[in-house]
Design a protein around this motif. Structure first.
Motif, mmCIF file in Angstrom:
data_model
loop_
_atom_site.group_PDB
_atom_site.id
_atom_site.type_symbol
_atom_site.label_atom_id
_atom_site.label_comp_id
_atom_site.label_asym_id
_atom_site.label_seq_id
_atom_site.Cartn_x
_atom_site.Cartn_y
_atom_site.Cartn_z
ATOM 1 N N VAL A 1 30.966 35.476 34.075
ATOM 2 C CA VAL A 1 31.790 36.519 34.692
ATOM 3 C C VAL A 1 31.030 37.151 35.856
ATOM 4 C CG1 VAL A 1 32.966 38.718 34.321
ATOM 5 C CG2 VAL A 1 33.020 36.959 32.540
ATOM 6 N N ILE A 2 29.752 37.396 35.655
ATOM 7 C CA ILE A 2 28.929 37.974 36.722
ATOM 8 C C ILE A 2 28.908 37.070 37.942
ATOM 9 C CG2 ILE A 2 26.543 38.530 37.362
ATOM 10 C CD1 ILE A 2 26.181 39.734 34.605
ATOM 11 N N GLU A 3 28.867 35.762 37.721
ATOM 12 C CA GLU A 3 28.794 34.809 38.829
ATOM 13 C C GLU A 3 30.025 34.866 39.725
ATOM 14 O OE1 GLU A 3 28.059 30.994 37.126
ATOM 15 O OE2 GLU A 3 25.950 31.430 36.649
ATOM 16 N N ILE A 4 31.199 35.122 39.156
ATOM 17 C CA ILE A 4 32.410 35.141 39.980
ATOM 18 C C ILE A 4 32.772 36.546 40.456
ATOM 19 C CG2 ILE A 4 33.317 33.097 38.799
ATOM 20 C CD1 ILE A 4 35.364 35.004 37.455
ATOM 21 N N ALA A 5 32.044 37.559 39.977
ATOM 22 C CA ALA A 5 32.336 38.945 40.362
ATOM 23 C C ALA A 5 31.944 39.197 41.816
ATOM 24 C CB ALA A 5 31.596 39.909 39.446
ATOM 25 N N ASP A 6 32.668 40.120 42.448
ATOM 26 C CA ASP A 6 32.337 40.528 43.810
ATOM 27 C C ASP A 6 31.310 41.650 43.824
ATOM 28 O OD1 ASP A 6 34.379 38.943 45.416
ATOM 29 O OD2 ASP A 6 35.671 39.967 43.972
ATOM 30 N N THR A 7 31.436 42.568 42.858
ATOM 31 C CA THR A 7 30.529 43.704 42.747
ATOM 32 C C THR A 7 30.112 43.854 41.293
ATOM 33 O OG1 THR A 7 31.614 44.856 44.588
ATOM 34 C CG2 THR A 7 30.254 46.187 43.120
ATOM 35 N N VAL A 8 28.828 43.991 41.059
ATOM 36 C CA VAL A 8 28.295 44.188 39.707
ATOM 37 C C VAL A 8 27.376 45.395 39.729
ATOM 38 C CG1 VAL A 8 26.973 43.216 37.797
ATOM 39 C CG2 VAL A 8 28.400 41.713 39.214
ATOM 40 N N SER A 9 27.675 46.392 38.899
ATOM 41 C CA SER A 9 26.814 47.562 38.758
ATOM 42 C C SER A 9 26.292 47.609 37.328
ATOM 43 C CB SER A 9 27.586 48.848 39.076
ATOM 44 O OG SER A 9 27.915 48.905 40.443
ATOM 45 N N GLU A 10 24.981 47.780 37.208
ATOM 46 C CA GLU A 10 24.352 47.849 35.893
ATOM 47 C C GLU A 10 23.922 49.289 35.626
ATOM 48 O OE1 GLU A 10 21.245 45.265 33.204
ATOM 49 O OE2 GLU A 10 20.946 45.343 35.369
ATOM 50 N N VAL A 11 24.506 49.889 34.600
ATOM 51 C CA VAL A 11 24.231 51.280 34.249
ATOM 52 C C VAL A 11 23.128 51.292 33.191
ATOM 53 C CG1 VAL A 11 25.205 53.440 33.399
ATOM 54 C CG2 VAL A 11 26.638 51.859 34.715
ATOM 55 N N GLN A 12 22.014 51.921 33.500
ATOM 56 C CA GLN A 12 20.881 51.960 32.584
ATOM 57 C C GLN A 12 20.757 53.330 31.928
ATOM 58 O OE1 GLN A 12 19.274 49.391 31.593
ATOM 59 N NE2 GLN A 12 20.134 47.968 33.086
ATOM 60 N N SER A 13 20.268 53.331 30.705
ATOM 61 C CA SER A 13 20.108 54.570 29.954
ATOM 62 C C SER A 13 18.680 55.098 30.074
ATOM 63 C CB SER A 13 20.454 54.341 28.476
ATOM 64 O OG SER A 13 20.309 55.537 27.744
ATOM 65 N N TYR B 1 30.991 38.234 21.265
ATOM 66 C CA TYR B 1 31.268 37.948 19.860
ATOM 67 C C TYR B 1 32.107 36.689 19.668
ATOM 68 C CZ TYR B 1 29.809 42.834 19.253
ATOM 69 O OH TYR B 1 29.121 44.019 19.259
ATOM 70 N N HIS B 2 32.422 36.000 20.788
ATOM 71 C CA HIS B 2 33.188 34.749 20.760
ATOM 72 C C HIS B 2 34.585 34.931 20.186
ATOM 73 C CE1 HIS B 2 29.429 32.813 21.839
ATOM 74 N NE2 HIS B 2 28.853 33.347 20.772
ATOM 75 N N TYR B 3 35.172 36.110 20.423
ATOM 76 C CA TYR B 3 36.560 36.332 20.031
ATOM 77 C C TYR B 3 37.514 35.687 21.040
ATOM 78 C CZ TYR B 3 34.746 39.977 16.883
ATOM 79 O OH TYR B 3 34.075 40.662 15.911
ATOM 80 N N LEU B 4 37.047 35.560 22.283
ATOM 81 C CA LEU B 4 37.841 34.941 23.330
ATOM 82 C C LEU B 4 37.039 33.818 23.980
ATOM 83 C CD1 LEU B 4 39.286 38.124 25.118
ATOM 84 C CD2 LEU B 4 40.496 36.614 23.518
ATOM 85 N N ASP B 5 37.749 32.812 24.476
ATOM 86 C CA ASP B 5 37.116 31.678 25.139
ATOM 87 C C ASP B 5 36.741 32.060 26.577
ATOM 88 O OD1 ASP B 5 36.529 28.693 25.337
ATOM 89 O OD2 ASP B 5 37.966 28.971 26.968
ATOM 90 N N VAL B 6 35.497 31.842 26.936
ATOM 91 C CA VAL B 6 35.002 32.230 28.257
ATOM 92 C C VAL B 6 35.763 31.515 29.363
ATOM 93 C CG1 VAL B 6 33.015 32.226 29.809
ATOM 94 C CG2 VAL B 6 32.711 32.785 27.397
ATOM 95 N N ASP B 7 35.971 30.219 29.217
ATOM 96 C CA ASP B 7 36.650 29.452 30.257
ATOM 97 C C ASP B 7 38.073 29.963 30.483
ATOM 98 O OD1 ASP B 7 34.410 27.870 30.654
ATOM 99 O OD2 ASP B 7 35.076 26.311 29.266
ATOM 100 N N ARG B 8 38.729 30.340 29.416
ATOM 101 C CA ARG B 8 40.097 30.859 29.533
ATOM 102 C C ARG B 8 40.105 32.171 30.317
ATOM 103 N NH1 ARG B 8 43.803 32.621 24.307
ATOM 104 N NH2 ARG B 8 45.562 33.507 25.491
ATOM 105 N N VAL B 9 39.130 33.021 30.040
ATOM 106 C CA VAL B 9 39.031 34.302 30.746
ATOM 107 C C VAL B 9 38.732 34.072 32.220
ATOM 108 C CG1 VAL B 9 37.664 36.416 30.957
ATOM 109 C CG2 VAL B 9 38.373 35.603 28.693
ATOM 110 N N ILE B 10 37.779 33.196 32.508
ATOM 111 C CA ILE B 10 37.406 32.903 33.890
ATOM 112 C C ILE B 10 38.605 32.349 34.661
ATOM 113 C CG2 ILE B 10 35.982 31.453 35.378
ATOM 114 C CD1 ILE B 10 34.445 33.726 34.099
ATOM 115 N N LYS B 11 39.342 31.464 34.054
ATOM 116 C CA LYS B 11 40.502 30.860 34.717
ATOM 117 C C LYS B 11 41.526 31.928 35.090
ATOM 118 C CE LYS B 11 44.126 27.380 34.094
ATOM 119 N NZ LYS B 11 44.704 26.358 33.154
ATOM 120 N N ALA B 12 41.797 32.848 34.167
ATOM 121 C CA ALA B 12 42.777 33.908 34.437
ATOM 122 C C ALA B 12 42.305 34.815 35.561
ATOM 123 C CB ALA B 12 43.028 34.716 33.166
#
Length: 207
Positions: A178-190, A146-157
Motif C-alpha cells: 500500500v505504501i508503494e502505491i501511495a502518493d503521500t505517506v505520513s508516519e506519526v510517532q509517539s 491480520y490477513h482478514y482481507l487479501d492485499v492484492d484485492r485491496v491494491i486492485k480496488a
C-alpha cells in the motif's frame, strides 16, 4: 593588533533575513510551478503515534467544507461512539461501520474476517463511485496485517478507483504494498501518551 570584529547592525540583519526569505520563496515558487498535475491522492497515515484517524477526519471535513462528497468506512473501532461520525454524518458524510470493536475484544478470527469482508464490500462500492470525491478507510491497515482481507484485492480496488477520487488510509504498520502505491505517506510517532500513564481515553478528546 587584530581589528575588532564588527557586530552586524539591525539593517544588516534585516537584509540577510530578506535575502534568505527571497531564496526560500524562489525555491517554493519553483516547486509550485513544477507541480501542475491534478489527480486523486492516496494518503496513508500510519505509525504508532496518536492522531492518525483524527488527521484523516480533518481531511474529510476539509473536503466537505469545499462542497465535496465524502464517505468513511470504519474498521475495528466501530463499536465505540465516534465524535467525528456524530458531526460528519450531519454534514452528509456516509459512514459504513464494521462495528465489531477491537479484535482483542472479540478474539474470534472467523467473525472478524466476515465483518471485515462485509465492510470491504462497502469500500469497494465507494471506490467505484465517481460521485464520491473523498473516501476514508479508517484502520484498514489492521485488516491486512491480520490477513482478514487479501492485499492484492485491496491494491486492485485502490488502483482502479476514479482518477480524481482521494483516498485516506489510517492505521499502524501499513502494508508495504500500500505504501508503494501511495502518493503521500505520513508516519506519526509517539513521544508520550497519556494512556501509558494511566489516563483513560475520554470522549470528546480521544474519540
Amino acid at each position: 593588533m587584530d581589528k575588532p570584529t564588527e557586530m552586524p547592525t539591525t539593517d544588516t540583519k534585516a537584509e540577510r533575513h530578506k535575502q534568505r526569505q527571497q531564496k526560500l520563496k524562489a525555491g517554493v515558487d519553483a516547486k509550485i510551478a513544477a507541480a501542475q498535475d491534478e489527480k486523486g491522492i492516496l494518503l496513508v497515515l500510519t505509525g504508532n503515534g496518536k492522531g492518525k484517524s483524527s488527521s484523516g477526519f480533518g481531511t474529510v471535513a476539509r473536503a466537505v467544507g469545499h462542497g465535496k462528497r465524502a464517505a468513511v468506512v470504519q474498521f475495528i473501532k466501530g463499536a465505540w461512539e465516534c465524535g467525528e461520525r456524530n458531526l460528519l454524518e450531519g454534514a452528509g458524510v456516509t459512514f459504513h461501520v464494521m462495528a465489531t470493536g477491537f479484535t482483542w475484544e472479540t478474539q474470534d478470527k472467523q467473525k472478524d474476517t466476515a465483518a471485515a469482508e462485509e465492510a470491504w464490500l462497502a469500500a469497494e462500492q465507494l471506490l467505484q463511485d465517481e460521485s464520491i470525491d473523498c473516501v476514508m478507510l479508517d484502520e484498514l491497515t489492521y485488516m491486512l496485517s491480520y490477513h482478514y482481507l487479501d492485499v492484492d484485492r485491496v491494491i486492485k480496488a485502490l488502483q482502479h478507483r476514479p482518477p480524481m477520487q482521494h483516498v485516506i488510509i489510517t492505521g499502524r504498520a501499513c502494508h508495504r504494498a500500500v505504501i508503494e502505491i501511495a502518493d503521500t505517506v505520513s508516519e506519526v510517532q509517539s513521544v508520550k501518551h497519556a494512556f501509558d500513564n494511566g489516563i483513560k481515553a475520554q470522549p470528546g478528546f480521544d474519540y
